[in-house]
Write an enzyme that holds these catalytic residues in place. Structure first.
Site, PDB file in Angstrom:
ATOM      1  N   GLY A  12       0.778  -1.242   0.000  1.00 10.81           N
ATOM      2  CA  GLY A  12       0.000   0.000   0.000  1.00 10.81           C
ATOM      3  C   GLY A  12       0.805   1.285   0.000  1.00 10.81           C
ATOM      4  O   GLY A  12       0.269   2.339   0.353  1.00 10.81           O
ATOM      5  N   HIS A 105       1.682   0.202 -13.587  1.00 13.19           N
ATOM      6  CA  HIS A 105       2.454  -1.031 -13.756  1.00 13.19           C
ATOM      7  C   HIS A 105       3.939  -0.669 -13.681  1.00 13.19           C
ATOM      8  O   HIS A 105       4.364   0.315 -14.299  1.00 13.19           O
ATOM      9  CB  HIS A 105       2.117  -1.691 -15.103  1.00 13.19           C
ATOM     10  N   ASP A 146      -2.866  -5.517 -18.365  1.00 15.30           N
ATOM     11  CA  ASP A 146      -1.799  -4.550 -18.692  1.00 15.30           C
ATOM     12  C   ASP A 146      -1.836  -4.061 -20.139  1.00 15.30           C
ATOM     13  O   ASP A 146      -0.814  -3.635 -20.680  1.00 15.30           O
ATOM     14  CB  ASP A 146      -0.396  -5.155 -18.409  1.00 15.30           C
TER      15      ASP A 146
HETATM   16  C1  GRF Z   1       3.952  -1.165  -7.286  1.00 15.64           C
HETATM   17  O1  GRF Z   1       5.243  -1.328  -7.755  1.00 15.64           O
HETATM   18  C2  GRF Z   1       2.976  -1.026  -8.432  1.00 15.64           C
HETATM   19  O2  GRF Z   1       3.531  -0.440  -9.566  1.00 15.64           O
HETATM   20  C3  GRF Z   1       2.628  -2.437  -8.740  1.00 15.64           C
HETATM   21  O3  GRF Z   1       2.643  -3.123  -7.507  1.00 15.64           O
HETATM   22  C4  GRF Z   1       3.455  -2.416  -6.567  1.00 15.64           C
HETATM   23  C5  GRF Z   1       2.597  -2.121  -5.389  1.00 15.64           C
HETATM   24  O4  GRF Z   1       3.301  -1.567  -4.320  1.00 15.64           O
HETATM   25  N1  GRF Z   1       1.405  -2.525  -9.490  1.00 15.64           N
HETATM   26  P1  GRF Z   1       2.482  -0.927  -3.097  1.00 15.64           P
HETATM   27  O5  GRF Z   1       1.504  -1.963  -2.585  1.00 15.64           O
HETATM   28  O6  GRF Z   1       1.791   0.300  -3.605  1.00 15.64           O
HETATM   29  O7  GRF Z   1       3.530  -0.607  -2.065  1.00 15.64           O
END
Ligand code: GRF
Length: 191
Positions: A12, A105, A146
């Site tokens: 998160g 992504h 994606d």
């Molecule tokens: C991020 O790197 C985002 O790009 C990907 O998953 C990861 C999530 O990280 N989709 P977080 O849960 O926001 O720390």
């Protein structure tokens, strides 16, 4: 004022950045709700600390039109932002929120996207392939993993000496810098 729901599945950090960004300034949007499909996720503690409602909604309920639409209608949600959300978005949500569901992504799509390409898998593949750069892609969500229309990309060099963790840290910095700002731009252009 547009009302945003963030969908997250894990740590998160992006959810927290977005929540803080919209709390700290007069803006066109606010984060009203976080939906999480996993019970043990870091995003709960973050939302509790930040005073944002978070609901645990298991996969079966996310895929249920009868369960999911009333939750989002209850909060008068205009936009859904996926931030580390690991499930596919069901068709009824794509229909109900056309061009209003946005994902981030951690690669330069179309490279290193699709099924199985998430989190550290992406950065490991980038390093293994000897890529000279990686980056982030912010895109609208469609029915294919994606593959939705790209809104914004930013890149960062990958050095020969970089480990997947190094790349991950660089990507997190890019996400922090750009994701909230790009969401704000999207919301602003929607009158
Ligand atoms: C991020 O790197 C985002 O790009 C990907 O998953 C990861 C999530 O990280 N989709 P977080 O849960 O926001 O720390």
């Amino acid at each position: 004022m547009k009302r945003i729901a963030i969908f997250a599945s894990g740590n998160g950090s992006n959810a927290e950045n977005i929540i803080r960004y919209f709390k700290e300034k007069e803006s066109a949007a606010e984060v009203c709700l976080v939906v999480c499909n996993r019970k043990e996720a870091g995003v709960y503690e973050r939302c509790q600390r930040l005073g944002v409602d978070i609901l645990h909604v298991p996969k079966a309920e996310i895929n249920s039109i009868e369960k999911m639409l009333p939750i989002l209608e209850n909060y008068s949600i205009d936009y859904i932002v996926l931030a580390g959300f690991m499930l596919m978005i069901p068709e009824f949500l794509l229909e109900r929120f056309p061009r209003r569901i946005v994902n981030i992504h951690p690669s330069l799509l179309p490279k290193y996207g699709g099924k199985g390409m998430h989190g550290h898998h992406v950065h490991e593949a980038v390093v293994a392939a000897g890529e000279k750069e990686s980056g982030i892609t912010i895109h609208y969500v469609n029915e294919f993993c994606d593959e939705g229309e790209i809104i914004f990309q930013a890149s960062v060099p990958v050095l020969k000496s970089d480990t997947p963790e190094d790349v991950e840290n660089k990507i997190h910095d890019l996400e922090k810098k750009h994701f909230p700002r790009v969401i704000e731009e999207i919301v602003k252009t929607d009158k």
